[in-house]
Design an enzyme around this catalytic site. Structure first.
Site, PDB file in Angstrom:
ATOM      1  N   ASP A  85      14.363   4.432 -10.244  1.00 23.85           N
ATOM      2  CA  ASP A  85      14.334   5.397  -9.150  1.00 23.85           C
ATOM      3  C   ASP A  85      12.897   5.847  -8.965  1.00 23.85           C
ATOM      4  O   ASP A  85      12.285   6.364  -9.893  1.00 23.85           O
ATOM      5  CB  ASP A  85      15.244   6.582  -9.519  1.00 23.85           C
ATOM      6  CG  ASP A  85      15.223   7.676  -8.466  1.00 23.85           C
ATOM      7  OD1 ASP A  85      14.795   7.402  -7.326  1.00 23.85           O
ATOM      8  OD2 ASP A  85      15.626   8.806  -8.785  1.00 23.85           O
ATOM      9  N   ASP A 136      10.367   8.140  -6.621  1.00 21.98           N
ATOM     10  CA  ASP A 136      10.531   9.275  -5.747  1.00 21.98           C
ATOM     11  C   ASP A 136       9.188   9.882  -5.380  1.00 21.98           C
ATOM     12  O   ASP A 136       8.301   9.925  -6.218  1.00 21.98           O
ATOM     13  CB  ASP A 136      11.372  10.330  -6.480  1.00 21.98           C
ATOM     14  CG  ASP A 136      12.242  11.096  -5.519  1.00 21.98           C
ATOM     15  OD1 ASP A 136      11.751  11.380  -4.408  1.00 21.98           O
ATOM     16  OD2 ASP A 136      13.392  11.386  -5.868  1.00 21.98           O
ATOM     17  N   ASP A 176      11.454   7.593 -12.441  1.00 20.64           N
ATOM     18  CA  ASP A 176      12.186   8.668 -13.096  1.00 20.64           C
ATOM     19  C   ASP A 176      12.905   8.055 -14.307  1.00 20.64           C
ATOM     20  O   ASP A 176      13.922   7.374 -14.165  1.00 20.64           O
ATOM     21  CB  ASP A 176      13.190   9.276 -12.112  1.00 20.64           C
ATOM     22  CG  ASP A 176      13.957  10.453 -12.719  1.00 20.64           C
ATOM     23  OD1 ASP A 176      14.036  10.535 -13.970  1.00 20.64           O
ATOM     24  OD2 ASP A 176      14.481  11.270 -11.949  1.00 20.64           O
TER      25      ASP A 176
END
Lengths: 351, 370
Positions: free
Chosen positions: B98, B100, B274
């Site tokens: 992930d 971001d 992450d």
């Protein structure tokens, strides 16, 4: 061993498909967890004599108390007996069915395997490859240098999660990780340990003698209650209690669970020293790191993961509908607490 | 399903989303083994532990319940709808990353600069880590826009399915360079000072290559030794490092200086992901090609080759150009959705704009139906 004698130990057997299969008793006795050893036992059949059972109980006892299992004399009879003892030991452990016992035994059997790997590294190099193949692991010799390349998935599955095996400090390329020559045996040891932890307990109904031996072993286990640091567990939610229990049993609680546990304990006012003591049971405990992390959580006032988050960590073990583990005491207070206790008592009785 | 009274905006959006799901692309591998989570106006995951029999039933649920957010588990389960988690019987999981732009803190509206930054992170993750280091093949990877301000990369391979949390954490730590230690990459053997070759895998090789290329920079070279002013000295040093010989470089205070450079450079070598998402074997993650209720954009999936040219504000837009009137409720900066540039707008403005832009502002809760 003399060639003629070794030959005597090798049996030519036939698999169902009709392929001739050569079973090597020496290999089987060194590595009794192997498929080959299982095959040997199933072809040969084992008899649970009381002498075998006694020796098996001794094997488990030594594992628990001394952390050591004797190697076997390389005589055909002793080696065949070794296979029977190994199988009986697994039954005793399964009958006792205790996580601490299983983990402790797994570590000790794995160490024994390591000793054999050390010896076989010189005498019977093909054995090492065979053990590796047992776990589907292929060590590829580094072309212009020392050591081996190991597929990433095997590396992740079978290296201990310690600073020495931190992936970031390794050569990693094209899905392969470089390991040193002597690390190969350490990795196989870990593979043995993990297999034991996964395979035990065997689910079966055991004969009375086996159960009795299991009960005697349970009686010599260190009293875990005294080992568990008392952190005032009264009214702790089930997820937190489970994390504490798992730590006490030397189960490697995942990072997310550890953080959640530390946050909870900080929040209910347990001092840092006590929390650090609790984490001492983790197989990879480091006092410095733990203390730093707990103090960090305290200083930054980390907020407790919600029940939904705990659930997504796989740490939720009950449906207590309190939103956050921190609400548990208030929420469950009074009648609900009583009702839960009644239910639990009912379950205990059923067991 | 939802018991809460719905605002006119929520009703409007749910109707639009429902229509979209009647024919829109559904893109989940083995939906029957996944746990689904649906979200509404207030929460991104309002209901979870939802199981479906297959794609058809999933579509029917999306059409009838019209969730504003759709997530599914990275894991595969025997009983996806069982509770608690242990009863689901975990069978394995994809390995997910992930990325971001959250760290770039520039407000709630999509900022193209941030989006380019996180896209560069995603490309680096794929090229340098997933393909080069981990050796995955392109057809084992899939990437999608998160629908908001990031990207997700999914690895579906037999090699990763069974990895437990600790193993996944190790993978995440590798990508972020966590636990990287100078003294494990460089060491002394007798009087010799040895280190990584430029061609070798892992952070050692990454550092050696970065160091060599930085030597072309005058201020970097001079910060190591004055004699590196001379091009021939620089070339000599480069070729020595190329072969892992960090010893015979004739530089005073070699180890200390090298460690300083290493500490300064290691973050630039690492990836930004992450780590908690990667480590979580039962994480619920945005369903690729579903609509994200916080933007009205699709969590658009893309081929590995499409990522570099991907532009969320254009390529993830779902809805059309039909004109629609909305009333602005908070200041909106100048933005461009699809080909339509607008703003800045002030609270209280009533504007007519294409549906896609109106939906974006409604989802951002920066406008209401006029």
């Amino acid at each position: 061993m003399l060639t003629s004698q070794r030959k005597k130990n090798e049996r030519f057997l036939t698999r169902k498909q009709g392929n001739p299969l050569m079973l090597d008793l020496v290999f089987c006795a060194h590595y009794p967890f192997s498929r080959q050893a299982k095959e040997y036992v199933s072809q040969k059949g084992i008899e649970l004599t009381s002498s075998i059972l006694d020796k098996a109980e001794e094997r488990v006892k030594n594992a628990v108390l001394l952390g050591k299992i004797q190697r076997v004399a390389e005589l055909p009879d002793s080696m065949e007996e070794e296979l029977a003892i190994y199988a009986a030991a697994r039954m005793i452990i399964s009958a006792a069915n205790n996580r601490y016992l299983i983990n402790r035994y797994a570590v000790t059997e794995a160490k024994r395997a390591h000793e054999y790997l050390d010896a076989d590294e010189f005498a019977r190099l093909d054995y090492i490859n065979e053990v590796a193949a047992e776990f589907g692991v292929k060590f590829e010799k580094v072309a212009n240098g020392e050591g081996y390349f190991l597929p990433l998935a095997s590396y992740l599955a079978y290296t201990p999660r310690s600073i020495d095996y931190k992936l970031a400090n390794r050569e990693v390329a094209e899905g392969k990780v470089r390991v040193k020559k002597n690390e190969r045996r350490r990795i196989l040891e870990e593979a043995v340990k993990k297999r034991m932890e996964r395979e035990l307990p065997i689910k079966a109904e055991f004969q009375e003698e086996v159960k009795a031996a299991g009960a005697r072993i349970l009686a010599i286990l260190p009293k875990l209650e005294s080992a568990v640091v008392r952190v005032g567990q009264e009214g702790y939610p089930p997820c937190i209690t489970k994390l504490i229990e798992e730590l006490a049993l030397n189960i490697n609680v995942p990072h997310t669970g550890r953080v959640a546990l530390a946050i909870y304990l900080v929040n209910v006012g347990v001092p840092t020293d006590k929390i650090v003591e609790l984490f001492r049971h983790a197989p990879d405990f480091s006092e410095k790191t733990t203390r730093y992390q707990v103090e960090h959580i305290r200083a930054r006032k980390y907020s407790m993961p919600s029940c939904a988050t705990m659930d997504s960590y796989g740490a939720c073990v009950a449906e207590c509908h309190c939103g956050s583990p921190i609400n548990f005491r208030a929420e469950i207070h009074g009648r609900r607490l009583k009702r839960l206790e009644d239910e639990n008592r009912g379950k205990e009785e059923k067991k | 399903m939802s018991q809460m009274p719905q605002s006119p905006e929520e009703k409007f959006l749910r109707k639009l989303f429902s229509e979209h799901y009647q024919r829109g692309r559904i893109n989940v591998v083995s939906p029957e083994k996944r746990e689904f989570g649906f979200g509404g106006w207030e929460k991104k995951i309002e209901f979870r532990h939802i199981g479906v029999l297959g794609e058809e039933q999933l579509r029917a649920k999306l059409v009838s319940e019209a969730p504003l957010y759709v997530s599914h588990s990275v894991g595969y389960y025997e009983f996806p709808d069982a509770r608690p988690m242990t009863r689901k019987n975990w069978l394995g999981a994809d390995l997910v990353f992930d990325l971001d732009a959250e760290g770039h803190a520039c407000g709630k509206f999509t900022c193209s600069q941030c989006m380019d930054g996180v896209k560069a992170d995603a490309l680096k993750l794929i090229e340098e880590f997933l393909l080069a280091d981990f050796g995955f093949s392109k057809n084992e990877l899939s990437a999608n826009f998160s629908g908001s301000r990031g990207y997700h990369v999914h690895v579906r391979s037999e090699a990763v399915r069974q990895l437990d949390r600790d193993a996944r954490r190790e993978v995440a730590d590798y990508v972020t360079g966590t636990g990287l230690e100078f003294t494990r990459l460089f060491w002394t053997e007798g009087k010799k000072f040895l280190g990584p070759r430029a061609s070798q895998g892992g952070f050692g090789g990454k550092f050696a290559r970065a160091y060599i290329s930085k030597l072309d920079d005058d201020s970097f070279a001079l910060s190591i030794a004055r004699k590196l002013k001379k091009p021939e000295e620089r070339a000599k040093l480069k070729s020595a490092i190329e072969n892992g010989n960090w010893d015979n470089i004739g530089i005073a205070n070699r180890e200390k200086k090298l460690q300083e450079k290493f500490d300064a450079m290691k973050l630039t070598l690492a990836g930004r992901i992450d780590a908690n998402v990667t480590a979580d074997t039962s994480k619920l993650i945005r369903m690729a090609d579903s609509i994200h209720g916080g933007s009205g954009f699709a969590a658009k999936s893309m081929g590995m080759n499409e990522l570099s040219d991907f532009s969320p504000m254009k390529d993830a837009v779902v809805f059309g150009d039909a004109p629609m009137k909305v009333k602005i409720t908070e200041a909106v900066p100048a933005l461009c959705v699809k080909d339509y540039s607008f703003g800045p707008l002030a609270a209280g403005d009533s504007v007519e704009m294409p549906l896609c832009a109106a939906v974006y502002l409604l989802c951002k809760k920066a406008a209401v139906l006029a």
